[in-house]
Design a protein around this motif. Structure first.
Motif, PDB file in Angstrom:
ATOM      1  N   SER A 115       0.793  -0.959  -0.254  1.00 21.85           N
ATOM      2  CA  SER A 115      -0.110  -0.417  -0.165  1.00 21.85           C
ATOM      3  C   SER A 115       1.114   1.276  -0.007  1.00 21.85           C
ATOM      4  CB  SER A 115      -1.103   0.008   0.922  1.00 21.85           C
ATOM      5  OG  SER A 115      -1.547   1.193   1.057  1.00 21.85           O
ATOM      6  N   GLN A 116       1.997   1.145   0.723  1.00 20.53           N
ATOM      7  CA  GLN A 116       2.986   2.416   1.286  1.00 20.53           C
ATOM      8  C   GLN A 116       3.685   2.375  -0.225  1.00 20.53           C
ATOM      9  OE1 GLN A 116       4.356   0.703   4.275  1.00 20.53           O
ATOM     10  NE2 GLN A 116       3.210   1.532   5.668  1.00 20.53           N
ATOM     11  N   LEU A 117       4.289   1.652  -1.229  1.00 15.68           N
ATOM     12  CA  LEU A 117       4.422   1.465  -2.230  1.00 15.68           C
ATOM     13  C   LEU A 117       4.024   2.436  -3.510  1.00 15.68           C
ATOM     14  CD1 LEU A 117       6.581  -1.337  -2.498  1.00 15.68           C
ATOM     15  CD2 LEU A 117       7.805   0.555  -2.442  1.00 15.68           C
ATOM     16  N   PRO A 132      14.517   7.768 -11.225  1.00 11.39           N
ATOM     17  CA  PRO A 132      13.091   7.642 -11.329  1.00 11.39           C
ATOM     18  C   PRO A 132      12.787   6.071 -10.950  1.00 11.39           C
ATOM     19  CG  PRO A 132      12.655   9.358 -12.489  1.00 11.39           C
ATOM     20  CD  PRO A 132      14.887   8.976 -12.269  1.00 11.39           C
ATOM     21  N   VAL A 133      11.420   5.470 -10.460  1.00  8.92           N
ATOM     22  CA  VAL A 133      11.325   4.295 -10.530  1.00  8.92           C
ATOM     23  C   VAL A 133      10.506   4.300 -12.046  1.00  8.92           C
ATOM     24  CG1 VAL A 133      11.074   3.403  -9.027  1.00  8.92           C
ATOM     25  CG2 VAL A 133       9.222   4.385  -9.143  1.00  8.92           C
ATOM     26  N   THR A 134       9.581   3.752 -12.612  1.00  5.53           N
ATOM     27  CA  THR A 134       8.940   3.229 -13.598  1.00  5.53           C
ATOM     28  C   THR A 134       8.118   2.283 -13.532  1.00  5.53           C
ATOM     29  OG1 THR A 134      10.433   3.599 -15.521  1.00  5.53           O
ATOM     30  CG2 THR A 134       8.700   2.906 -16.138  1.00  5.53           C
ATOM     31  N   GLU A 135       6.503   2.631 -13.911  1.00  2.77           N
ATOM     32  CA  GLU A 135       5.598   2.139 -13.138  1.00  2.77           C
ATOM     33  C   GLU A 135       5.302   0.572 -14.095  1.00  2.77           C
ATOM     34  OE1 GLU A 135       4.113   2.134 -10.438  1.00  2.77           O
ATOM     35  OE2 GLU A 135       4.902   4.504  -9.822  1.00  2.77           O
ATOM     36  N   PRO A 136       4.925  -0.562 -13.992  1.00  4.16           N
ATOM     37  CA  PRO A 136       4.246  -0.560 -12.469  1.00  4.16           C
ATOM     38  C   PRO A 136       5.593  -1.081 -11.726  1.00  4.16           C
ATOM     39  CG  PRO A 136       3.470  -2.552 -13.915  1.00  4.16           C
ATOM     40  CD  PRO A 136       4.602  -0.934 -14.974  1.00  4.16           C
ATOM     41  N   LEU A 137       5.434  -0.552 -10.377  1.00  4.61           N
ATOM     42  CA  LEU A 137       6.867  -1.166  -9.565  1.00  4.61           C
ATOM     43  C   LEU A 137       6.446  -2.522  -8.465  1.00  4.61           C
ATOM     44  CD1 LEU A 137       9.251  -0.580  -7.932  1.00  4.61           C
ATOM     45  CD2 LEU A 137       7.223   1.198  -6.260  1.00  4.61           C
ATOM     46  N   VAL A 138       4.477  -2.193  -8.039  1.00  6.97           N
ATOM     47  CA  VAL A 138       4.146  -3.747  -7.891  1.00  6.97           C
ATOM     48  C   VAL A 138       3.483  -4.571  -8.827  1.00  6.97           C
ATOM     49  CG1 VAL A 138       2.881  -4.188  -5.707  1.00  6.97           C
ATOM     50  CG2 VAL A 138       3.993  -2.056  -5.630  1.00  6.97           C
ATOM     51  N   LEU A 139       3.954  -5.535  -8.842  1.00 12.97           N
ATOM     52  CA  LEU A 139       3.083  -6.937  -9.413  1.00 12.97           C
ATOM     53  C   LEU A 139       2.360  -7.663  -8.259  1.00 12.97           C
ATOM     54  CD1 LEU A 139       7.309  -7.980 -10.975  1.00 12.97           C
ATOM     55  CD2 LEU A 139       5.156  -6.439 -12.098  1.00 12.97           C
ATOM     56  N   GLY A 140       1.553  -7.016  -8.408  1.00 14.88           N
ATOM     57  CA  GLY A 140       0.183  -7.932  -8.264  1.00 14.88           C
ATOM     58  C   GLY A 140       0.327  -7.652  -6.162  1.00 14.88           C
TER      59      GLY A 140
END
Length: 237
Positions: A115-117, A132-140
């Motif tokens: 949730s925080q990510l 900077p990160v590229t979305e998606p960062l969280v996989l499921g």
């Protein structure tokens, strides 16, 4: 146990574990300290805050889905008034790389991290602020299983299409992960110094951890069947 998967991808990444002075190198896969720093930023923790034991207790592993290319940049800097010129430095980055990182721990803790990510307090970056990160960062969602087993599941291979077309029809993705109690005593291990003790800029400290190198086989329908024949240069049949 439960596992949360992260997709670490961006035009540039840099995971320094042995940077010194004017030469800022990068490891060829994400460091545990870098990923825990990413999570800490998402949770709103400042560099001077102590690192929570719950985060340090997470089992960590990373799979190289697309290794990318090493890029060297010359960095110059001057003071605001332009009177002082600082030494020229070399900074190394990974370009066009994609990694899958797995963190294993308590289900409730991982759900909170997920949730925080997705709604971070501070900006997120991959090793350096210029990445900077590229979305998606969280996989499921958080999933059942162990970190080693989840990393072996290549059904979520994240490599880009242009990379897949350059690879053979079967390849093996490198995995670098924490040791577990299930590992046999004769398993080959190595030590890396990327376990954070303090992120405080005035007193950064890192400890050692033991890791294992494995490979996950993946079938690549878009790949080629070409094989390298070293004798072809000599006109052999």
């Amino acid at each position: 146990m439960t596992v949360l998967l992260l997709r670490l991808a961006a035009p540039l990444q840099s995971w320094g574990v042995a940077s010194r002075f004017a030469r800022r190198s990068t490891q060829h896969f994400p460091s545990k300290s870098g990923v825990l720093g990413l999570i800490s930023a998402a949770r709103g923790q400042r560099r001077t805050d102590p690192i929570e034991d719950a985060l340090l207790g997470l089992a960590f592993g990373v799979r190289i889905d697309q290794p990318g290319a090493l890029v060297r940049d010359f960095h110059t800097a001057t003071s605001r008034d332009g009177r002082t010129r600082y030494p020229l430095s070399e900074r190394f980055y990974l370009s066009d790389a994609i990694f899958v990182a797995a963190i294993e721990g308590d289900h409730a803790l991982l759900e909170g991290i997920q949730s925080q990510l997705l709604r971070p307090v501070f900006p997120l970056y991959l090793g350096r602020r210029s990445c900077p990160v590229t979305e998606p960062l969280v996989l499921g969602d958080v999933r059942e299983g162990t970190m080693p087993d989840v990393l072996q599941d290549t059904s979520n291979w994240q490599a880009a299409q242009h990379h897949r077309r350059k690879q053979p029809t079967v390849l093996h993705l490198p995995i670098f992960r924490d040791t577990t109690t299930a590992d046999t005593p004769n398993t080959f291990t190595e030590r890396v110094r990327d376990l954070p003790v303090s992120f405080d800029p005035e007193r950064r400290e890192y400890g050692w951890r033991t890791i294992i190198t494995e490979h996950a086989p993946v079938r690549n329908p878009q790949g080629h069947n070409r094989t390298h024949d070293p004798m072809s240069a000599f006109g052999g049949s």
